[in-house]
Design a protein around this motif. Structure first.
Motif, mmCIF file in Angstrom:
data_model
loop_
_atom_site.group_PDB
_atom_site.id
_atom_site.type_symbol
_atom_site.label_atom_id
_atom_site.label_comp_id
_atom_site.label_asym_id
_atom_site.label_seq_id
_atom_site.Cartn_x
_atom_site.Cartn_y
_atom_site.Cartn_z
ATOM 1 N N PRO A 25 -0.511 6.106 5.558
ATOM 2 C CA PRO A 25 -0.902 4.718 5.841
ATOM 3 C C PRO A 25 0.015 4.032 6.853
ATOM 4 O O PRO A 25 -0.416 3.125 7.554
ATOM 5 C CB PRO A 25 -0.800 4.023 4.481
ATOM 6 C CG PRO A 25 -0.927 5.108 3.490
ATOM 7 C CD PRO A 25 -0.294 6.308 4.111
ATOM 8 N N ASN A 26 1.249 4.492 6.946
ATOM 9 C CA ASN A 26 2.175 3.851 7.867
ATOM 10 C C ASN A 26 2.031 4.326 9.292
ATOM 11 O O ASN A 26 2.686 3.818 10.192
ATOM 12 C CB ASN A 26 3.613 4.091 7.398
ATOM 13 C CG ASN A 26 3.886 3.298 6.165
ATOM 14 O OD1 ASN A 26 3.842 2.081 6.179
ATOM 15 N ND2 ASN A 26 4.126 3.994 5.071
ATOM 16 N N ARG A 80 -0.909 4.251 10.681
ATOM 17 C CA ARG A 80 -2.264 3.825 11.025
ATOM 18 C C ARG A 80 -2.373 3.131 12.375
ATOM 19 O O ARG A 80 -3.331 3.348 13.095
ATOM 20 C CB ARG A 80 -2.863 2.964 9.927
ATOM 21 C CG ARG A 80 -2.282 1.565 9.816
ATOM 22 C CD ARG A 80 -2.711 0.954 8.490
ATOM 23 N NE ARG A 80 -2.474 -0.471 8.424
ATOM 24 C CZ ARG A 80 -1.273 -1.027 8.350
ATOM 25 N NH1 ARG A 80 -0.199 -0.263 8.376
ATOM 26 N NH2 ARG A 80 -1.146 -2.331 8.281
ATOM 27 N N MET A 83 2.338 -9.577 10.958
ATOM 28 C CA MET A 83 1.941 -10.963 11.197
ATOM 29 C C MET A 83 1.856 -11.210 12.692
ATOM 30 O O MET A 83 2.772 -10.895 13.423
ATOM 31 C CB MET A 83 2.968 -11.892 10.592
ATOM 32 C CG MET A 83 2.357 -12.839 9.608
ATOM 33 S SD MET A 83 3.625 -13.877 8.897
ATOM 34 C CE MET A 83 4.641 -12.665 8.069
ATOM 35 N N LEU A 117 -0.053 9.458 0.643
ATOM 36 C CA LEU A 117 0.028 8.124 0.064
ATOM 37 C C LEU A 117 1.157 7.309 0.667
ATOM 38 O O LEU A 117 1.026 6.108 0.883
ATOM 39 C CB LEU A 117 0.241 8.254 -1.444
ATOM 40 C CG LEU A 117 -0.675 7.370 -2.249
ATOM 41 C CD1 LEU A 117 -1.981 8.099 -2.471
ATOM 42 C CD2 LEU A 117 -0.014 7.032 -3.553
ATOM 43 N N HIS A 118 2.275 7.969 0.920
ATOM 44 C CA HIS A 118 3.431 7.193 1.345
ATOM 45 C C HIS A 118 3.589 7.154 2.857
ATOM 46 O O HIS A 118 4.047 6.164 3.397
ATOM 47 C CB HIS A 118 4.714 7.759 0.718
ATOM 48 C CG HIS A 118 4.791 7.552 -0.758
ATOM 49 N ND1 HIS A 118 5.339 6.425 -1.315
ATOM 50 C CD2 HIS A 118 4.351 8.278 -1.798
ATOM 51 C CE1 HIS A 118 5.255 6.491 -2.636
ATOM 52 N NE2 HIS A 118 4.652 7.614 -2.958
ATOM 53 N N ILE A 119 3.238 8.228 3.539
ATOM 54 C CA ILE A 119 3.494 8.246 4.982
ATOM 55 C C ILE A 119 2.243 7.922 5.797
ATOM 56 O O ILE A 119 2.274 7.065 6.672
ATOM 57 C CB ILE A 119 4.066 9.609 5.433
ATOM 58 C CG1 ILE A 119 5.344 9.919 4.656
ATOM 59 C CG2 ILE A 119 4.369 9.575 6.919
ATOM 60 C CD1 ILE A 119 6.037 11.177 5.093
ATOM 61 N N LYS A 128 12.396 8.589 1.109
ATOM 62 C CA LYS A 128 13.483 9.178 0.330
ATOM 63 C C LYS A 128 13.362 8.805 -1.135
ATOM 64 O O LYS A 128 13.556 9.633 -2.020
ATOM 65 C CB LYS A 128 14.837 8.687 0.860
ATOM 66 C CG LYS A 128 15.392 9.503 1.990
ATOM 67 C CD LYS A 128 16.851 9.099 2.209
ATOM 68 C CE LYS A 128 17.309 9.442 3.603
ATOM 69 N NZ LYS A 128 18.394 8.564 4.034
ATOM 70 N N SER A 129 13.044 7.529 -1.389
ATOM 71 C CA SER A 129 13.018 7.147 -2.801
ATOM 72 C C SER A 129 11.821 7.763 -3.501
ATOM 73 O O SER A 129 11.891 8.079 -4.687
ATOM 74 C CB SER A 129 13.094 5.630 -2.974
ATOM 75 O OG SER A 129 11.922 5.022 -2.582
ATOM 76 N N LEU A 187 12.724 7.711 6.481
ATOM 77 C CA LEU A 187 12.879 6.318 6.061
ATOM 78 C C LEU A 187 13.161 6.266 4.563
ATOM 79 O O LEU A 187 12.809 7.166 3.807
ATOM 80 C CB LEU A 187 11.627 5.520 6.397
ATOM 81 C CG LEU A 187 11.362 5.356 7.889
ATOM 82 C CD1 LEU A 187 10.099 4.566 8.128
ATOM 83 C CD2 LEU A 187 12.542 4.655 8.559
ATOM 84 N N ASP A 188 13.804 5.164 4.162
ATOM 85 C CA ASP A 188 14.269 5.080 2.781
ATOM 86 C C ASP A 188 13.144 5.126 1.753
ATOM 87 O O ASP A 188 13.310 5.670 0.678
ATOM 88 C CB ASP A 188 15.085 3.797 2.595
ATOM 89 C CG ASP A 188 16.421 3.897 3.304
ATOM 90 O OD1 ASP A 188 16.820 5.029 3.615
ATOM 91 O OD2 ASP A 188 17.060 2.861 3.534
ATOM 92 N N TYR A 189 11.972 4.550 2.097
ATOM 93 C CA TYR A 189 10.943 4.549 1.061
ATOM 94 C C TYR A 189 10.390 5.944 0.802
ATOM 95 O O TYR A 189 9.939 6.236 -0.303
ATOM 96 C CB TYR A 189 9.822 3.539 1.343
ATOM 97 C CG TYR A 189 9.084 3.698 2.637
ATOM 98 C CD1 TYR A 189 9.404 2.908 3.725
ATOM 99 C CD2 TYR A 189 8.049 4.603 2.764
ATOM 100 C CE1 TYR A 189 8.725 3.017 4.914
ATOM 101 C CE2 TYR A 189 7.359 4.725 3.946
ATOM 102 C CZ TYR A 189 7.704 3.921 5.013
ATOM 103 O OH TYR A 189 7.021 4.052 6.184
ATOM 104 N N ARG A 229 1.359 13.979 -2.252
ATOM 105 C CA ARG A 229 1.359 12.568 -2.580
ATOM 106 C C ARG A 229 2.171 11.797 -1.538
ATOM 107 O O ARG A 229 1.760 10.738 -1.073
ATOM 108 C CB ARG A 229 1.965 12.370 -3.976
ATOM 109 C CG ARG A 229 1.842 10.964 -4.491
ATOM 110 C CD ARG A 229 2.444 10.840 -5.882
ATOM 111 N NE ARG A 229 2.323 9.484 -6.352
ATOM 112 C CZ ARG A 229 1.265 9.016 -6.977
ATOM 113 N NH1 ARG A 229 0.247 9.804 -7.221
ATOM 114 N NH2 ARG A 229 1.206 7.756 -7.363
#
Lengths: 269, 289
Positions: free
Chosen positions: A185-186, A188, A1, A181-183, A166-167, A162-164, A177
Motif C-alpha cells: 500500500p505504501n 501506491r 494532505m 499488507l505492510h509494504i 521492522k516492527s 523503514l521502522d514500521y 503479510r
C-alpha cells in the motif's frame, strides 16, 4: 494532505479520461452505424450530420469505427498494463523484499529482457504466436513486465528498512503479510503514476503494432490500424487520419495528465 | 529475566569479517530499566537488534541470549514467533517512519494481536482502545480511526508504544524513543514509560546517548564503547563515582550552564531535566519520577 489549491493536471486528466472512457463504453453498446458495414455509395464522404467524422475508403462510418477502435485499443492497453503490473508486483516484491541471490538472478534475467529493443521483442513474440488481439496483449504484457518489476523492487528496497516494516518483522508477521499488507500500500503513489504512463505506452505500442499490420486483424477496428489505413488517403480524405489521430492524442493526453496529477499529489504529501 | 552471554555481532563484507560487538555479557532483572549509553558506532543498536532478532542479513551473531530461561537461538520458527515476537517489542527512534502511513491507527495497534492471539475483532478493538487509553492518548475512539499523518509526533510515539505493549511484552526495547521529539513531549513520553514499567512490570532496555534522560529514567546504566562494555552499575554509581576514564569524559561532555555552553535551547533543556547543575528551587518542572 494537499495544500495546492487546484491540481489542474489531475482535473483535466480526469475529465478527458472520463469523457473518453464514457464514449468508449457507449460505443461498446451502441454506435450510429455498424463499424464494419460497407456502403459503396458513400465512399469518402466528408464530415456531415449523417457521418460525424465522414466515411472511409469502403464507405464505413469513421465515427462508429473510432468508438469501436478506441474500445479495442483501450481493452488491449488495460489488459497489457494489468499483466505487467501484477507480474511486476510479484517479481519486484519478492526480489526487493528478500534480496540475496534470488534478487540477483531474477533481476539479471529482467535486465536481459530490457536489453532487447521493446518493439523488437514484441515483434518476435508476435512472430511466434501470430497476430491477433490476444497475442498483442501477451506480447505487450511481457514487454511491460521488466519496467514494472524494476520500479516495484526499488520501492520495496526503500520500504523494507523503514521502522514500521521492522516492527512488523519483530512481531514475526509472515513475509507475505509484510509484502502485501505492510509494504505494497505504501508504494501506491509511485505505482499509480507508473500505471498511467504505462497506459500511454500501451496505447502507442498497440497503435504501432497495428500500424505495422501485425496487431489487430481486419475487419476489427483499432486506432493504430485505422491510422495506418488512413495514410493512403491523407490528401483525398484528411478527416480520416485527423479524427483517428486526435482520438489517440486525447486518450494519451488524458492518461498523461492524470499520471502527472497523481505524481504531484504524492509529491505534496 | 534477560541474560546475554558473550554476544558477538560480525558483518561479512568483501574485505572480510568485521566485528562490531565483541562478546558482551549482561543480564536484566524483571521490571528493571537498563540504560544503554554510548557514542555513535559503539554497537548499541546492533546489540538490541540482535536481541530482537532483527539483525541485517549479512550479520553473524554469536553467543547466547536467554529470555526467561529459553535460549532464543535454539527456538524453532514457531516458538520464535510466540517468544521473540510477543515477549520482546520495540519502540523506534523516528515516530514519522515507525508507523505505516497507509494503515489506520487501530489496525496498526491491533497488528500484534492479530498475529499472536485468536481474539475476535470486537475483543481486539476493545483491547486496542484500552491500550490507547493506557498510553494516555486523549479520545482513543477518535484516534483509533485516524491515519498517522493526522497525529503529532508525540501522539505517534504514544501510538507506537501502544502497539508495542498491547501483547504485554516482558521486555520493551526503546531505541532513542525521544530523540526526535521536542523537550516537553520528551518529558511526557519518559513519564509514560516509567508509569508502564511500574504498572505492567515490564523491563525496559533504553538506548540513548543523552545522559540526562538516562539519569532520570533508568535504574542501571551500561556504558558501551566500540563494542565493549566499559562500565556497568546503578545510576548513582555511574554518575557520581564513575571509575572509568571514558565514562568520566562522557559525563564531562554534557553541556552545562556552569561551563558556559548555554544556548537557549540547552538551557531550557537541562533546566527541564534537572541535569547536573539543576536548580532545585524550580519544583514545578520536576517530573513525578
Amino acid at each position: 494532505m494537499s495544500y495546492a489549491k487546484h491540481n489542474w493536471y489531475m482535473i483535466f486528466g480526469a475529465v478527458i479520461t472520463f469523457v473518453m472512457v464514457l464514449l468508449i463504453v457507449v460505443g461498446y453498446f451502441w454506435t450510429p452505424y455498424s463499424p464494419t458495414a460497407i456502403c459503396a455509395a458513400e465512399r469518402f464522404d466528408g464530415p456531415s450530420f449523417a457521418h460525424l467524422f465522414g466515411t472511409d475508403n469502403l464507405g464505413r462510418d469513421i465515427f462508429s469505427r473510432v468508438l469501436d477502435g478506441a474500445g479495442t485499443t483501450l481493452f488491449i492497453s488495460v489488459s497489457t498494463v494489468l499483466i505487467g503490473l501484477i507480474t511486476g508486483i510479484l517479481i519486484g516484491g519478492l526480489t526487493g523484499y528478500f534480496g540475496g541471490w534470488i534478487d540477483e538472478v531474477v533481476m539479471r534475467m529482467n535486465d536481459s529482457l530490457t536489453a532487447f529493443p521493446s518493439m523488437l521483442l514484441a515483434l518476435v513474440i508476435i512472430g511466434i504466436l501470430g497476430p491477433g488481439t490476444y497475442n498483442v496483449i501477451i506480447a505487450l504484457g511481457i514487454m511491460f513486465i521488466p519496467s514494472f518489476a524494476r520500479m516495484v523492487r526499488s520501492e520495496f528496497v526503500r520500504c523494507k528498512n523503514l521502522d514500521y516494516v521492522k516492527s512488523a518483522r519483530l512481531m514475526r508477521a509472515g513475509p507475505l503479510r509484510i509484502i502485501f499488507l505492510h509494504i505494497l500500500p505504501n508504494t501506491r503513489s509511485t505505482l499509480l503514476s507508473a500505471v498511467a504512463i504505462g497506459f500511454n505506452n500501451a496505447v502507442l505500442a498497440e497503435a504501432g503494432l497495428s500500424y505495422l499490420g501485425i496487431g489487430v486483424m481486419p475487419p476489427q477496428a483499432s486506432l493504430g490500424r485505422m491510422l495506418s489505413e488512413s495514410q493512403s488517403y491523407l490528401f483525398s480524405a484528411p478527416w480520416y487520419s485527423i479524427s483517428t489521430g486526435f482520438t489517440i492524442i486525447l486518450l494519451i493526453l488524458g492518461f498523461t495528465l492524470l499520471g502527472e496529477g497523481i505524481r504531484q499529489q504524492a509529491g505534496v504529501d | 529475566m534477560l541474560d546475554v552471554k558473550d554476544l558477538v555481532v560480525c558483518f561479512r563484507s568483501k574485505e572480510g569479517i568485521h566485528e562490531v560487538v565483541h562478546g558482551i555479557s549482561f543480564s536484566m532483572e524483571d521490571g528493571e530499566i537498563l540504560g544503554l549509553v554510548g557514542e555513535s558506532g559503539s554497537g548499541k543498536t546492533q546489540t538490541v537488534l540482535a536481541i530482537a532478532g532483527l539483525s541485517p542479513i549479512n550479520a553473524v551473531i554469536g553467543g547466547t541470549i536467554t529470555l526467561n530461561g529459553q535460549e532464543l537461538s535454539l527456538l524453532s520458527r514457531h516458538e520464535m514467533r510466540t517468544v521473540q515476537g510477543r515477549d520482546i517489542s520495540m519502540v523506534f527512534q523516528e515516530p514519522m517512519t515507525s508507523l505505516n502511513p497507509t494503515m489506520r491507527i487501530g489496525r496498526q495497534v491491533e497488528e500484534a494481536l492479530r498475529i499472536h492471539t485468536k481474539l475476535s475483532p470486537e475483543e481486539r478493538k476493545a483491547k486496542a482502545l484500552q491500550t490507547l487509553a493506557d498510553v494516555e492518548l486523549p479520545n482513543p475512539e477518535a484516534v483509533y480511526n485516524k491515519y498517522p499523518h493526522e497525529l503529532s509526533g508525540g501522539q505517534r510515539q504514544r501510538v507506537m508504544i501502544a502497539a508495542a505493549i498491547i501483547c504485554d511484552p516482558k521486555l520493551l526495547i526503546a531505541d532513542e524513543p525521544t530523540t526526535a521529539l521536542d523537550v516537553t513531549i520528551q518529558a511526557q513520553i519518559l513519564k509514560l514509560l516509567k508509569k508502564l514499567n511500574k504498572t505492567m512490570h515490564m523491563s525496559i532496555l533504553f538506548i540513548s546517548h543523552d545522559l540526562g534522560i538516562i539519569r532520570r529514567l533508568c535504574d542501571n546504566v551500561m556504558v558501551l564503547k566500540s563494542g565493549d562494555i566499559v562500565e556497568r552499575g546503578s545510576v548513582d554509581q555511574i554518575f557520581n563515582n564513575p571509575t572509568e576514564e571514558y565514562t568520566k569524559r562522557l559525563i564531562a561532555a554534557i553541556p552545562s550552564r556552569k561551563r558556559g555552553i548555554t544556548t537557549d535551547e540547552h538551557r531550557s533543556y537541562y533546566e527541564y531535566f534537572g541535569f547536573l547543575e539543576y536548580d532545585d528551587s524550580d519544583d514545578e518542572l520536576e517530573g513525578p519520577f
